[in-house]
Write an enzyme that holds these catalytic residues in place. Structure first.
Site, mmCIF file in Angstrom:
data_model
loop_
_atom_site.group_PDB
_atom_site.id
_atom_site.type_symbol
_atom_site.label_atom_id
_atom_site.label_comp_id
_atom_site.label_asym_id
_atom_site.label_seq_id
_atom_site.Cartn_x
_atom_site.Cartn_y
_atom_site.Cartn_z
ATOM 1 C CE LYS A 1 -3.983 -6.327 0.130
ATOM 2 N NZ LYS A 1 -4.856 -5.288 -0.416
ATOM 3 C CG ASP B 1 -7.173 -6.681 -2.954
ATOM 4 O OD1 ASP B 1 -8.257 -7.161 -3.333
ATOM 5 O OD2 ASP B 1 -7.019 -6.149 -1.842
ATOM 6 C CG LEU B 2 -6.716 -4.392 -9.413
ATOM 7 C CD1 LEU B 2 -6.445 -4.274 -10.913
ATOM 8 C CD2 LEU B 2 -6.291 -3.112 -8.699
ATOM 9 C CE LYS B 3 -11.266 -5.624 -1.517
ATOM 10 N NZ LYS B 3 -9.842 -5.243 -1.452
ATOM 11 C CG PHE B 4 -11.718 -7.776 -11.416
ATOM 12 C CD1 PHE B 4 -11.123 -6.547 -11.672
ATOM 13 C CD2 PHE B 4 -10.962 -8.933 -11.618
ATOM 14 C CE1 PHE B 4 -9.817 -6.474 -12.135
ATOM 15 C CE2 PHE B 4 -9.656 -8.861 -12.077
ATOM 16 C CZ PHE B 4 -9.084 -7.634 -12.329
ATOM 17 C CG HIS B 5 -19.162 -5.857 -8.331
ATOM 18 N ND1 HIS B 5 -19.774 -5.290 -7.248
ATOM 19 C CD2 HIS B 5 -20.098 -6.618 -8.935
ATOM 20 C CE1 HIS B 5 -21.046 -5.687 -7.201
ATOM 21 N NE2 HIS B 5 -21.262 -6.494 -8.220
ATOM 22 C CG ASP B 6 -18.231 -4.041 -15.123
ATOM 23 O OD1 ASP B 6 -19.346 -4.088 -15.690
ATOM 24 O OD2 ASP B 6 -17.452 -3.085 -15.236
ATOM 25 C CB ILE B 7 -21.710 -7.090 -17.202
ATOM 26 C CG1 ILE B 7 -20.695 -6.507 -18.192
ATOM 27 C CG2 ILE B 7 -22.780 -6.066 -16.841
ATOM 28 C CD1 ILE B 7 -21.302 -6.229 -19.564
ATOM 29 N N PRO B 8 -20.592 -9.995 -16.417
ATOM 30 C CG PRO B 8 -21.987 -11.861 -16.214
ATOM 31 C CD PRO B 8 -22.031 -10.368 -16.319
ATOM 32 C CD GLN C 1 -7.460 -3.861 9.380
ATOM 33 O OE1 GLN C 1 -8.669 -4.111 9.386
ATOM 34 N NE2 GLN C 1 -6.727 -3.965 8.286
ATOM 35 C CB THR D 1 -14.320 -5.908 7.195
ATOM 36 O OG1 THR D 1 -13.243 -5.388 6.427
ATOM 37 C CG2 THR D 1 -14.299 -7.412 7.138
ATOM 38 N N GLY E 1 0.063 -5.191 6.187
ATOM 39 C CA GLY E 1 0.507 -3.985 5.495
ATOM 40 C C GLY E 1 1.355 -3.114 6.407
ATOM 41 N NE ARG E 2 -2.573 0.400 8.063
ATOM 42 C CZ ARG E 2 -3.773 0.710 8.516
ATOM 43 N NH1 ARG E 2 -4.056 1.955 8.836
ATOM 44 N NH2 ARG E 2 -4.698 -0.225 8.659
ATOM 45 C CG ASP F 1 -1.956 -1.156 1.103
ATOM 46 O OD1 ASP F 1 -2.288 -1.564 -0.024
ATOM 47 O OD2 ASP F 1 -2.418 -1.642 2.155
#
Ligand code: C5P
Length: 241
Positions: free
Chosen positions: A32, A59-66, A198, A124, A218-219, A10
């Site tokens: 990551k 870690d780009l957390k894809f979320h779109d149409i299939p 966290q 989270t 990370g940190r 990060d």
């Protein structure tokens, strides 16, 4: 069971990431790369690191149409990453499209080993109020976060997902219900290090004992005056809990 270490890069620029990786040469770490570094450095950094034999978690957390996610997954695979994330909220058709894209690329003799698809369930950062607001609106019958996570993870097993990202809150219950899934757990703090933002933290040894396949840190490493020593201590904690 072995618990791997994933270091969250990060940082806002490629040089910072390369400097850190240089200090950690030879240690068994997966790196990551999230949105910040990816947007700052572009795919070149990921390709370069993967080309040098480093293990990369995109870690780009894809979320779109299939179709769109399947094509993105193919690009991730072409870059040589070990694993990447996609939101389980994308549903069955989105994950099936990734699996189909990968099945087609298996026929391509140039293709490398396929990456593991990691599902992201309820972020989270949600509390029950915020979750109800976006998902259920004024509906009376609602599903609390815990039930939603368990339901989605159970569905995900049949969608070609290799594992899920889960918090320390959820680790033991998900491990109990889904012994075959690869569980990646962020929110890890070595003993004596502040939790920062966290909400619930675990030590590396606790995460290992509760069945994490990999922890994300990370940190505690990024802010350390001696990152190599901090990583060695974490690895030691994972091997000799
Ligand atoms: O610095 P820290 O160890 O808290 O970083 C944890 C990493 O894990 C960050 O890259 C953060 O985005 C990620 N993460 C998280 N909690 C989640 C999912 C991912 O902290 N639920």
């Amino acid at each position: 069971m072995k618990t791997e270490l994933i270091l969250a890069l990060d940082v806002p620029e490629a040089d910072r990431a390369l400097e850190l990786i240089g200090k950690l040469k030879g240690l068994p770490i997966t790196y990551k790369v999230g949105s910040e570094l990816f947007l700052a450095s572009g795919p070149e950094l990921v390709k370069r690191l993967a080309g040098q034999g480093e293990k990369i978690f995109l870690d780009l957390k894809f979320h779109d149409i299939p179709n769109t996610v399947a094509k993105a997954a193919k690009q991730a695979s072409n870059m040589g990453v070990q694993m990447f994330t996609a939101h389980l909220a994308g549903g069955k058709t989105m994950f099936q499209a990734i699996a189909k894209e990968f099945a087609m690329s298996m026929g391509d003799s140039h293709s490398k080993a396929l990456p593991m698809v990691l599902g992201v369930s309820v972020l989270t950062s949600f509390d029950e109020t915020g979750w109800k607001e976006v998902v259920h609106g004024a509906a009376k019958n609602t599903f609390p976060i815990k039930e939603t996570v368990s339901n989605w993870v159970s569905l995900a097993r049949d969608w070609g997902v290799g594992g899920v990202v889960c918090s320390a809150h959820e680790l033991s219950s998900i491990r109990g219900k889904f012994p075959e899934l690869f569980l990646v757990v962020p929110g890890i703090r070595p003993k004596g290090i502040a939790a920062q933002d966290q909400a619930r933290v675990m030590t590396p040894a606790e995460a290992h004992a509760e069945g994490a396949n990999a922890i994300v840190v990370g940190r505690p490493v990024l802010d350390s005056t001696d990152p190599r020593k901090t990583v060695e201590e974490i690895l030691n904690d994972l091997r000799n809990p």
